[in-house]
Motif scaffolding. Structure first.
Motif, PDB file in Angstrom:
ATOM      1  N   ILE A 191      21.716  40.058  51.055  1.00  0.00           N
ATOM      2  CA  ILE A 191      22.872  40.600  51.762  1.00  0.00           C
ATOM      3  C   ILE A 191      22.359  41.430  52.928  1.00  0.00           C
ATOM      4  O   ILE A 191      21.620  42.397  52.730  1.00  0.00           O
ATOM      5  N   VAL A 192      22.721  41.040  54.148  1.00  0.00           N
ATOM      6  CA  VAL A 192      22.297  41.736  55.361  1.00  0.00           C
ATOM      7  C   VAL A 192      23.532  42.221  56.098  1.00  0.00           C
ATOM      8  O   VAL A 192      24.375  41.412  56.503  1.00  0.00           O
ATOM      9  N   ASN A 193      23.640  43.530  56.238  1.00  0.00           N
ATOM     10  CA  ASN A 193      24.796  44.133  56.912  1.00  0.00           C
ATOM     11  C   ASN A 193      26.120  43.619  56.342  1.00  0.00           C
ATOM     12  O   ASN A 193      27.067  43.321  57.080  1.00  0.00           O
ATOM     13  N   GLY A 194      26.150  43.468  55.018  1.00  0.00           N
ATOM     14  CA  GLY A 194      27.392  43.074  54.363  1.00  0.00           C
ATOM     15  C   GLY A 194      27.630  41.577  54.264  1.00  0.00           C
ATOM     16  O   GLY A 194      28.565  41.141  53.591  1.00  0.00           O
ATOM     17  N   ARG A 195      26.793  40.746  54.893  1.00  0.00           N
ATOM     18  CA  ARG A 195      26.951  39.288  54.847  1.00  0.00           C
ATOM     19  C   ARG A 195      25.981  38.692  53.833  1.00  0.00           C
ATOM     20  O   ARG A 195      24.830  39.124  53.743  1.00  0.00           O
ATOM     21  N   ILE A 196      26.438  37.693  53.076  1.00  0.00           N
ATOM     22  CA  ILE A 196      25.649  37.116  51.995  1.00  0.00           C
ATOM     23  C   ILE A 196      25.024  35.797  52.444  1.00  0.00           C
ATOM     24  O   ILE A 196      25.696  34.932  52.995  1.00  0.00           O
ATOM     25  N   ARG A 240      19.493  48.357  54.986  1.00  0.00           N
ATOM     26  CA  ARG A 240      20.761  47.624  54.930  1.00  0.00           C
ATOM     27  C   ARG A 240      20.610  46.224  54.347  1.00  0.00           C
ATOM     28  O   ARG A 240      21.542  45.419  54.393  1.00  0.00           O
ATOM     29  N   VAL A 241      19.445  45.940  53.807  1.00  0.00           N
ATOM     30  CA  VAL A 241      19.176  44.627  53.205  1.00  0.00           C
ATOM     31  C   VAL A 241      19.152  44.768  51.686  1.00  0.00           C
ATOM     32  O   VAL A 241      18.486  45.656  51.146  1.00  0.00           O
ATOM     33  N   THR A 242      19.886  43.900  50.997  1.00  0.00           N
ATOM     34  CA  THR A 242      19.933  43.915  49.538  1.00  0.00           C
ATOM     35  C   THR A 242      19.554  42.541  49.007  1.00  0.00           C
ATOM     36  O   THR A 242      20.115  41.525  49.440  1.00  0.00           O
ATOM     37  N   LEU A 243      18.610  42.507  48.096  1.00  0.00           N
ATOM     38  CA  LEU A 243      18.199  41.270  47.433  1.00  0.00           C
ATOM     39  C   LEU A 243      18.862  41.235  46.064  1.00  0.00           C
ATOM     40  O   LEU A 243      18.773  42.190  45.293  1.00  0.00           O
ATOM     41  N   VAL A 244      19.541  40.110  45.769  1.00  0.00           N
ATOM     42  CA  VAL A 244      20.250  39.956  44.505  1.00  0.00           C
ATOM     43  C   VAL A 244      19.633  38.781  43.749  1.00  0.00           C
ATOM     44  O   VAL A 244      19.559  37.665  44.276  1.00  0.00           O
ATOM     45  N   LYS A 253      32.304  43.750  42.141  1.00  0.00           N
ATOM     46  CA  LYS A 253      32.610  42.472  41.490  1.00  0.00           C
ATOM     47  C   LYS A 253      32.923  41.374  42.499  1.00  0.00           C
ATOM     48  O   LYS A 253      32.495  40.220  42.338  1.00  0.00           O
ATOM     49  N   ARG A 254      33.644  41.697  43.560  1.00  0.00           N
ATOM     50  CA  ARG A 254      34.001  40.668  44.543  1.00  0.00           C
ATOM     51  C   ARG A 254      32.765  40.127  45.249  1.00  0.00           C
ATOM     52  O   ARG A 254      32.695  38.941  45.577  1.00  0.00           O
ATOM     53  N   VAL A 255      31.750  41.001  45.483  1.00  0.00           N
ATOM     54  CA  VAL A 255      30.514  40.556  46.129  1.00  0.00           C
ATOM     55  C   VAL A 255      29.722  39.660  45.191  1.00  0.00           C
ATOM     56  O   VAL A 255      29.215  38.605  45.587  1.00  0.00           O
ATOM     57  N   GLU A 256      29.649  40.057  43.917  1.00  0.00           N
ATOM     58  CA  GLU A 256      28.918  39.244  42.938  1.00  0.00           C
ATOM     59  C   GLU A 256      29.563  37.872  42.782  1.00  0.00           C
ATOM     60  O   GLU A 256      28.874  36.842  42.741  1.00  0.00           O
ATOM     61  N   LEU A 257      30.885  37.817  42.705  1.00  0.00           N
ATOM     62  CA  LEU A 257      31.574  36.542  42.540  1.00  0.00           C
ATOM     63  C   LEU A 257      31.374  35.636  43.756  1.00  0.00           C
ATOM     64  O   LEU A 257      31.188  34.416  43.620  1.00  0.00           O
ATOM     65  N   LYS A 258      31.382  36.219  44.947  1.00  0.00           N
ATOM     66  CA  LYS A 258      31.154  35.429  46.156  1.00  0.00           C
ATOM     67  C   LYS A 258      29.738  34.861  46.163  1.00  0.00           C
ATOM     68  O   LYS A 258      29.528  33.694  46.524  1.00  0.00           O
ATOM     69  N   ALA A 259      28.764  35.674  45.754  1.00  0.00           N
ATOM     70  CA  ALA A 259      27.385  35.200  45.703  1.00  0.00           C
ATOM     71  C   ALA A 259      27.237  34.070  44.690  1.00  0.00           C
ATOM     72  O   ALA A 259      26.566  33.069  44.946  1.00  0.00           O
TER      73      ALA A 259
END
Length: 263
Positions: free
Chosen positions: A198-203, A173-177, A138-144
């Motif tokens: 998201i690359v290596n945890g950074r958005i 390690r790459v995530t597309l949202v 949830k914290r990652v989604e809210l930041k995005a």
């Protein structure tokens, strides 16, 4: 003494080329492939008629890899020519510079999504992302969402992001949202998303407000993503390519749709 020095240099070069190591960067150009349709206006049919071509000017004899959602096909540049879309010939349209290809028999109709010029096609591979069955933390989604909202509310109309969880797909390690537009938005379209990577945890927000048609591929093991982006509600599309092999996404190509011509 000179012979020993030359031998040392030769050995160094041989070791450099055979020792492996990290993915190597290569010089590669990008272009949009298309089918060069000929409108019969009474003249002789040109040799590029109904063949796959590139929407830019390139020298002959260059290797080409055409990437689409179906895979990668091989081709080679043949000859430059000026192309005007059927229906525009004789009406003042200047058309655009193009390059006809050969060896495209195995390529999809229409030419695919993006072409890479000057690279050995065996070094290019389509990558199928893994679609996540679980939602983002949830914290990652809210930041995005916070990163996206200021940008998308400054384009002349408010473009709210939908409340349901976004679509998530990953490659290593790459995530597309992908965030769909909220129901009832003036610019809502199917399969169009606000997107972050998201690359290596950074958005990182990706270039373009509304995006669609994301495809992943590697060039000499370097991961890339290509997609269409455009101002929401506008017909002008831009093909956008990022190199995702670094810690920060690197924008390496942008090119407007060849046929975004005022009707």
């Amino acid at each position: 003494m000179r012979a020993i020095s030359l031998l040392a240099i030769l050995l160094f070069v041989m070791v450099s080329y055979t020792s492996g190591g990290p993915p190597t960067q290569i010089n590669v150009s990008f272009a949009l492939p298309f089918t060069a349709i000929w409108a019969n206006l009474g003249g002789a049919c040109p040799d590029w008629a109904d063949r796959i071509a590139l929407g830019d000017s390139f020298d002959s004899g260059l290797k080409v890899a055409i990437v689409s959602k179906w895979g990668v096909c091989n081709a080679k540049t043949v000859r430059k020519f000026r192309y005007a879309e059927p229906g525009y010939e004789g009406s003042g349209s200047q058309g655009f510079e193009a390059t006809v290809l050969e060896g495209t028999e195995e390529c999809p109709i229409g030419g695919g999504d993006i072409a890479l010029i000057g690279v050995n096609p065996v070094a290019v591979r389509l990558v199928t992302p893994r679609k996540s069955t679980s939602s983002l933390p949830k914290r990652v989604e809210l930041k995005a969402r916070r990163l996206l909202t200021p940008d998308y509310e400054t384009v002349g109309e408010r473009l709210p992001i939908s409340d349901p969880p976004p679509k998530v797909m990953s490659v290593g390690r790459v995530t597309l949202v992908l965030f769909p537009l909220a129901s009832g938005s003036p610019s809502q379209q199917s399969n169009v998303f606000f997107s972050v990577v998201i690359v290596n945890g950074r958005i990182f927000p990706l270039e373009g407000r509304c995006t669609e048609g994301h495809i992943f591929f590697t060039v000499n093991r370097r991961l890339h993503v290509a997609y269409w982006n455009y101002a929401c509600g506008c017909a002008i599309r831009v093909m956008t390519v990022y190199d995702l092999s670094h810690g920060t996404p690197k924008l390496v190509h942008e090119m407007g749709d060849l046929f975004d011509i005022d009707d």
